[in-house]
Design an enzyme around this catalytic site. Structure first.
Site, PDB file in Angstrom:
ATOM      1  N   TRP A  73       0.802  -1.225   0.000  1.00 59.87           N
ATOM      2  CA  TRP A  73       0.000   0.000   0.000  1.00 59.87           C
ATOM      3  C   TRP A  73       0.833   1.272   0.000  1.00 59.87           C
ATOM      4  CZ3 TRP A  73       1.986   2.122   4.221  1.00 59.87           C
ATOM      5  CH2 TRP A  73       2.347   1.291   5.284  1.00 59.87           C
TER       6      TRP A  73
ATOM      7  N   SER B  81       5.847  -7.317   2.923  1.00 56.97           N
ATOM      8  CA  SER B  81       6.646  -7.622   4.104  1.00 56.97           C
ATOM      9  C   SER B  81       7.360  -8.962   3.954  1.00 56.97           C
ATOM     10  CB  SER B  81       5.731  -7.664   5.331  1.00 56.97           C
ATOM     11  OG  SER B  81       4.783  -8.692   5.164  1.00 56.97           O
TER      12      SER B  81
ATOM     13  N   GLU C 237      10.399  -8.405  -3.320  1.00 55.24           N
ATOM     14  CA  GLU C 237      10.989  -7.167  -2.791  1.00 55.24           C
ATOM     15  C   GLU C 237      10.380  -6.977  -1.417  1.00 55.24           C
ATOM     16  OE1 GLU C 237      13.353  -5.636  -4.249  1.00 55.24           O
ATOM     17  OE2 GLU C 237      13.273  -6.536  -6.231  1.00 55.24           O
ATOM     18  N   LEU C 238      11.199  -7.144  -0.383  1.00 51.20           N
ATOM     19  CA  LEU C 238      10.642  -7.258   0.970  1.00 51.20           C
ATOM     20  C   LEU C 238      11.103  -6.120   1.882  1.00 51.20           C
ATOM     21  CD1 LEU C 238      11.121 -11.135   1.171  1.00 51.20           C
ATOM     22  CD2 LEU C 238       9.125  -9.860   0.367  1.00 51.20           C
TER      23      LEU C 238
ATOM     24  N   CYS D 234      10.242   1.161   1.878  1.00 51.43           N
ATOM     25  CA  CYS D 234      11.121   0.027   2.166  1.00 51.43           C
ATOM     26  C   CYS D 234      12.592   0.434   2.170  1.00 51.43           C
ATOM     27  CB  CYS D 234      10.889  -1.063   1.143  1.00 51.43           C
ATOM     28  SG  CYS D 234      11.066  -0.454  -0.547  1.00 51.43           S
TER      29      CYS D 234
END
Ligand code: NAD
Length: 510
Positions: free
Chosen positions: A147, A223, A244-245, A278
């Site tokens: 989001w 996440s 992609e965390l 991130c």
């Protein structure tokens, strides 16, 4: 949100989800609450359209994305309204999404082909064979997005997937699906076949799982915890994926750095998008010699940041996305303070501005027993640490389960670049904040638990293809195990052994 029409539901269910502005609580749109059957139907539509799309020359595909590039710049006010309405971010942060997305469209429209065009390669046996690699689309790519950048982190990954000849089904985050739906409409307006790109909306568990179960490749941004579940499910089907965390990104400020520049970059890189990025800084390691000066400059820069909401560019930080996010930020700061950390600036919610506003916050005296030390906060909280040397800074920066983004501030640029190779992070900037993201020619992604695979650069488009090697025998004879003139017998082995010995020594053949 009148600008965003609902994407058509397949009709198997009528339920809808109301999307609310996090600041006002007002409804800003409704989307279908899709079911697993809807997802299957969406994947099938994308699959049907993909057959023809895969035959479309790359330059015709690219033309659509060049138009899309221009259209999002032209219609920027409309999309910024949508982004702000569903995320509560500032206008400035909404524009960042458009800027970065335009860069991705430009990069892949102009440079994508060279990464996926057929390549001649050396044949397996000199004089006997020739070979090439072709990059075939995987089929239908599923994209699950978070989001925090509702436009960018859905469409940025869809662009190379589509340009590589695939269909795409996007599942945006449940809180913020409107921007991806808006972008789909714009792509169709630019000439993308309607069936080729689908947006499915609904809860992550149900809709996300159904997507993983039916697509040919899965791109996930979110996440680390959910990423692990997604990876397990994708592995069960043996489909490829990239992730992609999360991050706990560190910035290093060496004693010779330009202190004011570093402090501005620390505040900007920690607090943009209200810290919900991130690749934002959550830790900054500063050499002892300049620590006090840096900290007072950082406090000053942080105090200048303006919190608020509106459609003008008057504010730097908007709202956090949700109560859950606010509670996490409050918990991290409370826990740190209770265990002895000091709030240098900020540290308070600002309910008079909106229910989820929180001040940009700088902490000192953070120790390993505090949540904020190692866990991703994903909010406007930056911890400052004093270190004795560059070596100590790098050791501490690397002491994390994450490895997404980092920066080194020093006047010695080459030295900074050398140090960067010792930092365990997918992107490292020297004297900048998020330069790694916008370096589209290079890969971006995470070491360790920050991800699997990469976006951007050659990797960011090739991953959406199945590389296929085509090897052609240029002769009419076969080396075999049967008794023929060319069978593999003792005499032939002697000859082949001699050939291998020579082969290694011939530069243009080995
Ligand atoms: P999240 O993991 O909660 O959700 C991400 C997406 O996964 C959402 O669309 C959600 O609906 C979906 N989902 C939830 N459960 C699922 C399941 N069981 N199966 C399939 N899909 C499921 O993440 P978030 O809260 O939306 O975003 C914040 C996180 O994303 C932070 O950790 C942040 O660091 C990370 N992030 C990483 C990057 C990057 O590029 N590395 C970029 C942005 C955000």
């Amino acid at each position: 949100m009148s600008a965003v029409r609902q994407q058509q539901s397949t009709g198997t269910q009528q339920r809808t989800i109301t999307i609310r502005n996090p600041i006002t609580g007002e409804s800003v749109g409704t989307v279908p609450r899709h079911t697993a059957d809807d997802v299957i139907a969406a994947v099938e539509r994308a699959r049907a359209a993909q057959k023809h799309w895969a035959e479309t020359p790359f330059r015709d595909r690219a033309a659509i994305f060049k138009r899309f590039h221009d259209l999002i710049l032209q219609d920027q006010d409309a999309i910024m309204d949508v982004i702000q309405a569903e995320s509560g971010k500032s206008r400035r942060d909404a524009f960042v999404e458009i800027f970065a997305l335009a860069c991705a469209a430009r990069y892949y429209a102009y440079h994508g082909w060279k990464h996926i065009r057929p390549r001649r390669i050396r044949g397996g046996i000199p004089l006997r064979a020739r070979a090439k690699v072709v990059y075939r689309p995987v089929g239908v790519v599923g994209i699950i997005g978070p989001w925090n950048f509702p436009l960018l982190l859905t469409v940025d990954d869809a662009i190379p997937a589509l340009l590589a000849g695939n269909g795409v089904v996007i599942k945006p985050a449940s809180l913020t699906p409107l921007s991806a739906i808006w972008a789909r409409e714009k792509l169709i307006e630019c000439g993308l076949p309607e069936g080729l790109i689908q947006v499915v909306t609904g809860p992550g568990g149900e809709v996300g799982n159904a997507l993983i179960d039916h697509v040919d490749y899965l791109m996930f941004t979110g996440s680390t915890e959910i990423g692990r579940k997604v990876a397990e499910r994708a592995a069960g089907r043996l489909i490829r994926y990239s992730m992609e965390l999360g991050g706990k990104n560190a910035m290093i400020v060496l004693a010779d750095a330009n202190i004011k520049h570093a402090a501005i970059a620390a505040a900007e890189g920690a607090f943009n998008n209200c810290g919900q990025v991130c690749i934002n800084w959550e830790r900054v390691y500063v050499e002892a010699k300049i620590y006090d000066q840096f900290v007072s400059e950082l406090i000053e820069q942080t105090k200048k940041l303006r919190l608020g909401t509106g459609k003008e560019f008057d504010y730097d930080l908007g709202s956090l996305i949700s109560r859950e996010q606010l509670e996490k930020v409050e918990e991290h700061v409370r826990d740190a303070v209770e265990k002895g950390a000091k709030v240098l600036v900020g540290g308070r919610p600002r309910p008079e501005l909106g229910p989820y506003f929180y001040e940009p916050t700088v902490l000192a005296g953070v120790t390993p027993d505090m949540l904020v030390h190692s866990e991703e906060t994903f909010g406007p909280v930056l911890s400052v640490y004093k270190v004795e040397s560059a070596d100590e800074a790098i050791r501490l920066a690397n002491d994390s389960r994450y490895g997404l983004n980092a920066a080194i501030f020093t006047r010695r640029r080459r030295y900074g670049e050398r140090l960067a190779t010792r930092v365990d992070a997918g992107t490292v900037s020297v004297n900048d904040t998020q330069l790694g993201w916008i370096t589209l020619h290079g890969p971006m992604g995470g070491f360790k638990e920050s991800g699997v695979g990469r976006r951007h650069g050659p990797e960011g488009i090739r991953k959406y293809t199945e590389p296929q090697t085509i090897a052609t025998n240029l002769t009419n004879f076969q080396i075999g195990s049967f008794e023929t003139a060319l069978s593999i017998n003792r005499r032939m082995i002697g000859f082949l052994t001699l050939l291998l010995k020579l082969w290694r020594r011939i530069p243009f053949l080995r």
